[in-house]
Design an enzyme around this catalytic site. Structure first.
Site, PDB file in Angstrom:
ATOM      1  N   GLY A 356      27.066  -1.426   4.761  1.00 50.69           N
ATOM      2  CA  GLY A 356      27.974  -0.340   4.431  1.00 50.69           C
ATOM      3  C   GLY A 356      28.778   0.089   5.628  1.00 50.69           C
ATOM      4  O   GLY A 356      28.545  -0.373   6.755  1.00 50.69           O
ATOM      5  N   PRO A 357      29.733   0.976   5.436  1.00 43.80           N
ATOM      6  CA  PRO A 357      30.601   1.420   6.534  1.00 43.80           C
ATOM      7  C   PRO A 357      29.837   2.235   7.571  1.00 43.80           C
ATOM      8  O   PRO A 357      28.718   2.698   7.316  1.00 43.80           O
ATOM      9  CB  PRO A 357      31.650   2.277   5.816  1.00 43.80           C
ATOM     10  CG  PRO A 357      31.020   2.679   4.533  1.00 43.80           C
ATOM     11  CD  PRO A 357      30.083   1.583   4.147  1.00 43.80           C
ATOM     12  N   PRO A 358      30.438   2.435   8.751  1.00 43.28           N
ATOM     13  CA  PRO A 358      29.759   3.210   9.808  1.00 43.28           C
ATOM     14  C   PRO A 358      29.561   4.660   9.393  1.00 43.28           C
ATOM     15  O   PRO A 358      30.378   5.232   8.668  1.00 43.28           O
ATOM     16  CB  PRO A 358      30.738   3.118  10.994  1.00 43.28           C
ATOM     17  CG  PRO A 358      31.650   1.984  10.681  1.00 43.28           C
ATOM     18  CD  PRO A 358      31.736   1.901   9.201  1.00 43.28           C
ATOM     19  N   GLY A 359      28.465   5.251   9.876  1.00 46.15           N
ATOM     20  CA  GLY A 359      28.244   6.681   9.695  1.00 46.15           C
ATOM     21  C   GLY A 359      27.635   7.102   8.383  1.00 46.15           C
ATOM     22  O   GLY A 359      27.593   8.293   8.083  1.00 46.15           O
ATOM     23  N   LYS A 362      22.654   4.272   7.907  1.00 43.78           N
ATOM     24  CA  LYS A 362      21.845   3.056   7.751  1.00 43.78           C
ATOM     25  C   LYS A 362      20.682   3.035   8.749  1.00 43.78           C
ATOM     26  O   LYS A 362      19.533   2.785   8.379  1.00 43.78           O
ATOM     27  CB  LYS A 362      22.728   1.807   7.952  1.00 43.78           C
ATOM     28  CG  LYS A 362      23.861   1.690   6.949  1.00 43.78           C
ATOM     29  CD  LYS A 362      24.622   0.393   7.094  1.00 43.78           C
ATOM     30  CE  LYS A 362      25.340   0.250   8.415  1.00 43.78           C
ATOM     31  NZ  LYS A 362      26.402   1.260   8.614  1.00 43.78           N
ATOM     32  N   THR A 363      20.985   3.310  10.005  1.00 44.27           N
ATOM     33  CA  THR A 363      19.949   3.264  11.043  1.00 44.27           C
ATOM     34  C   THR A 363      18.913   4.368  10.839  1.00 44.27           C
ATOM     35  O   THR A 363      17.701   4.128  10.910  1.00 44.27           O
ATOM     36  CB  THR A 363      20.592   3.384  12.436  1.00 44.27           C
ATOM     37  OG1 THR A 363      21.560   2.346  12.587  1.00 44.27           O
ATOM     38  CG2 THR A 363      19.544   3.251  13.531  1.00 44.27           C
ATOM     39  N   SER A 679      43.324  -8.957  -2.824  1.00 43.41           N
ATOM     40  CA  SER A 679      43.304  -7.938  -3.881  1.00 43.41           C
ATOM     41  C   SER A 679      44.593  -7.125  -3.969  1.00 43.41           C
ATOM     42  O   SER A 679      44.714  -6.267  -4.830  1.00 43.41           O
ATOM     43  CB  SER A 679      42.109  -7.003  -3.694  1.00 43.41           C
ATOM     44  OG  SER A 679      42.223  -6.298  -2.483  1.00 43.41           O
ATOM     45  N   LYS A 722      36.891   1.661  -3.306  1.00 44.21           N
ATOM     46  CA  LYS A 722      38.313   1.801  -3.621  1.00 44.21           C
ATOM     47  C   LYS A 722      38.550   3.013  -4.521  1.00 44.21           C
ATOM     48  O   LYS A 722      39.531   3.751  -4.360  1.00 44.21           O
ATOM     49  CB  LYS A 722      38.832   0.530  -4.283  1.00 44.21           C
ATOM     50  CG  LYS A 722      38.911  -0.656  -3.330  1.00 44.21           C
ATOM     51  CD  LYS A 722      39.362  -1.926  -4.026  1.00 44.21           C
ATOM     52  CE  LYS A 722      39.476  -3.081  -3.040  1.00 44.21           C
ATOM     53  NZ  LYS A 722      39.897  -4.336  -3.680  1.00 44.21           N
TER      54      LYS A 722
END
Length: 775
Positions: A356-359, A362-363, A679, A722
């Protein structure tokens, strides 16, 4: 000769590490300024000086307490000044004297000394018998010890003065300074001799013991092995003394640790074999330290140590919810693992990939997983790792070799079943040093990692009970074989509602605590949080939001500390005063319908985003220009759209010769940002048709979908992201491929309720919804 007066004032020369007996003749080097001054003084008068020994060698400026009270009055026979500034003197010891008091002379030390006479200097039968006994023992010692010359023994034999006889023997024995001072302090000649007899008797025992040890060692060694001989001699000495320190004790300690480590039989056998090599190896050799480090690694690794899992699904769910808002799929997967573990009591550790995107957490989610399972947590970052040896370790033949990051992490964890986070697995690279992602194939394969091989350890290590969690921003850069071994759990960005909840329940309390603000000092209204989310951040995660809240906390702390206010309330109106002018415009949708400008939806590693595509038509010769730092795939999408429109010009009511008499320029703004992917196909086609027909594109419509040369619309990825970007931009309708209908259930309900989805399978279905009437 010495002055016959009982007391006298005399300059003092303190000696370091040396003691002079009466009747001794020797050379001394003197360097201290006060001592040189004292010598110059005595050379001008009677050449006599008192030599007394310091208690501590390290003291440069000794005082009365630092010097033994009994010394020797000596005559300075000669004095020579050396080029380096020191003075060499030739002295002869004359008589014992005791320091009564110090006389302050400034430039040098001067004392009042009491001359000491021997108590029993007259020869008696008792004294003569003691003297003969001492001489006999001294002769025996001289034969055994090689430290005393035959000339010294001859001189001692010729002596008749008992006091001088005892002093010469005391001066020639290898005694400690304190023992020699004790002899100097003793004025009784007989007592002095008895002390020397005891010392010689003890020395003979030690020499005999040395000889016995030497014979024992000699039997167990070859004549050519000098180093081996020295080592065995040390062992024998330690055995005789009962000393367990040194190399022998170290080996015994290592052997004990190996037995307690509960290694597999093959590993234990290898460890003991290496320990035997280490024991026989010279301590100074380079190989010795390499072996020692290797054995340390073997005994410190957890081979069987295991933490007990907290198999309570309800408790685990509470912990996961306590630490993170949302992220239902990941939490569900962890709880499933726990449930199966509770039923089977044995399950190979899963390998999860949080993508997934940063922030988005996940960590920190991996850390929460470890807490919910009651396991140790280890994290290693793989970002920028290029060397295979970082994963598998270096072979011991290299200088400074050490295990790879996996084994290092296991040692740090201290158990064989930790939660092991491999952070940023998509950021690895490869070069001439190897491919680290290939080295991870064995680590992340549940069928193989029960016998992971590290180049340094060289023995198989069981990783099957480890729960591996990896994180990635973009799974497209992860090699296929590695990706195949992991269970991908996509984590999308947060909706506006979720961000406000996260800020209120997680980020704001944390920042208040970090900035020393108590509960009542700062209050942030929900409307203010919404404004911060909308106008001061544009991200999928919450890192930028946390920074803005930290900034608000700092401003509030300054206001409170300066005494301006005791309590700060952050309202929607006060946000600009606190954080400055808005950084972003909420709702990126066009203000009005425009010809040749369409809004597309893009998916990046940072989450979803809107993409404006503009088309300009000008008289020319049919040249097609593409700008905006577009990738090859995106350029090909534009070419495909152009070709489709040419083939359908009549149906679309477009001049068939537009490709010959008009130049077409397609531009995607934010030219500094690279853009790629298929896309945007239907978006480019819609913008082109709008520009060529003069029909405006509806401002509230966004679209995404790949287009073929025949106008078919193909499915895309990242629909959830999106949709969220379209929602952020203020769009009302989005056109998506019909094949993506199944992905709509992943879109949050709050987003889905505000958007109208139009499912299409051909470009002909797009145009009625996207284009308005010709103006």
């Amino acid at each position: 000769m010495v002055d016959t007066a009982t007391k006298r004032q005399i300059p003092l020369l303190p000696l370091r590490g040396l003691l002079v007996f009466p009747a001794m003749v020797l050379h001394l080097d003197v360097g201290r300024a006060k001592s040189v001054q004292a010598l110059e003084q005595v050379m001008e008068h009677d050449h006599q000086i008192l030599l007394a020994t310091q208690k501590e060698i390290s003291i440069d400026e000794p005082t009365k307490e630092d010097i033994y009270t009994v010394g020797t009055i000596a005559k300075v026979k000669s004095l020579l000044k050396l080029p380096n500034g020191t003075v060499r003197i030739h002295v002869e010891g004359l008589k014992r004297a005791r320091i009564e008091q110090f006389v302050d002379e400034g430039d040098f030390l001067q004392v009042e000394a009491l001359l000491l006479e021997d108590e029993d200097s007259q020869m008696t039968p008792q004294l003569e018998a003691t003297m003969r006994n001492l001489l006999k023992m001294f002769e025996q010692y001289t034969k055994v010890s090689k430290k005393i010359s035959a000339d010294t023994l001859t001189i001692v034999k010729d002596m008749t003065d008992p006091s001088q006889f005892a002093d010469v023997i005391g001066a020639n024995l290898p005694l400690k300074l304190a023992q020699k001072q004790e002899l100097l302090d003793t004025t009784s000649v007989e007592k002095r001799m008895m002390t020397l007899i005891d010392i010689l008797n003890n020395e003979q025992e030690v020499l005999g013991l040395e000889k016995k040890i030497g014979q024992r060692v000699k039997k167990s060694m070859e004549k050519t092995q000098k180093e081996y001989y020295l080592r065995e001699q040390m062992k024998a000495i330690q055995k005789e003394l009962g000393d367990k320190e040194g190399r022998t004790g170290e080996v015994a300690s290592l052997r004990e640790r190996i037995e307690k480590a509960e290694m597999p039989p093959s590993v234990e056998e290898k460890a003991l074999k290496e320990l035997d090599r280490y024991e026989k190896m010279p301590p100074n050799s380079a190989e010795s330290s390499v072996l020692r480090n290797y054995l340390d690694w073997l005994v410190q690794l957890p081979w069987t140590t295991e933490t007990e899992d907290q198999l309570d699904v309800i408790r685990a769910e509470e912990i996961l919810n306590e630490d993170h808002y949302g992220l239902e799929k990941v939490k569900e997967r962890v709880l499933e693992y726990l449930a199966v573990q509770q039923l089977t009591r044995e399950l190979k550790g899963p390998i999860l990939c949080l993508a997934g995107p940063p922030g988005v957490g996940k960590t920190s989610l991996a850390r929460s997983i470890a807490r919910s399972l009651n396991r140790h947590f280890v994290r290693i970052s793989l970002g920028g790792v290029r060397d295979e040896a970082e994963i598998r370790g270096h072979r011991r033949t290299y200088v400074g070799a050490m295990p790879g990051r996996i084994i290092q992490g296991m040692k740090k964890a201290g158990s064989i079943n930790p939660v092991f986070l491999l952070d940023e697995i998509d950021k690895m690279a490869n070069d001439f040093r190897g491919d680290p992602s290939a080295a991870l194939l064995e680590v992340l394969d549940p069928e193989q990692n029960n016998s992971f091989s590290d180049h340094y350890i060289e023995e198989p290590y069981d990783l099957s009970k480890v729960m591996f969690v990896t994180t990635a921003n973009n799974i497209n850069t992860i090699p296929g074989p590695l990706l195949d071994r992991m269970e991908i759990i996509p984590i999308a960005g947060y909706t506006e509602v979720e961000k406000i909840q996260i800020a209120k329940n997680y980020l704001l309390p944390k920042q208040k605590k970090d900035h020393g603000l108590s509960k009542g000092m700062l209050q942030v209204k929900d409307t203010a949080l919404q404004k911060i989310v909308r106008y001061y951040t544009r991200e999928a995660g919450v890192r930028s939001l946390e920074r803005q809240l930290a900034s608000a906390c700092r401003k509030a702390a300054k206001i409170i500390v300066s005494g301006e206010k005791k309590r700060v309330v952050l309202t929607e109106r006060a946000v600009e005063d606190m954080l400055g002018k808005p950084r972003f415009r909420y709702g990126l949708a066009e203000v009005e319908d425009q010809v040749g400008a369409a809004t597309g939806l893009a998916y990046t590693t940072a989450g979803g985003d809107t993409l404006s595509i503009e088309v300009s038509i000008s008289p020319g010769k049919g040249k097609l220009t593409l700008t905006g730092k577009l990738g090859d795939v995106m350029k090909e999408s534009a070419q495909a759209a152009f070709s489709y429109i040419r083939s359908r010009s009549e149906e679309l009511e477009i001049d068939p010769g537009f490709n010959e008499n008009s130049d077409i320029h397609i531009h995607v703004p934010e030219g500094g940002t690279p853009k790629d992917g298929p896309s945007a196909g239907i978006t480019m086609a819609t913008a082109l048709i709008s520009a060529l027909t003069g029909r405006p594109v509806k401002k509230e419509v966004g679209m995404t979908g790949e287009m073929t040369l025949r106008g078919r619309v193909l499915p895309i990825g990242g629909l959830k992201e999106k949709s969220m970007s379209a929602h952020r931009a203020g769009l009302k309708t989005i056109i998506i491929p019909k094949d993506n209908e199944k992905d709509l259930e992943e879109v949050p309900e709050s987003v889905r309720a505000d958007l109208e989805y139009i499912l299409v399978s051909h470009l002909d279905e797009v145009l009625p919804h996207a284009l308005g009437e010709k103006q």
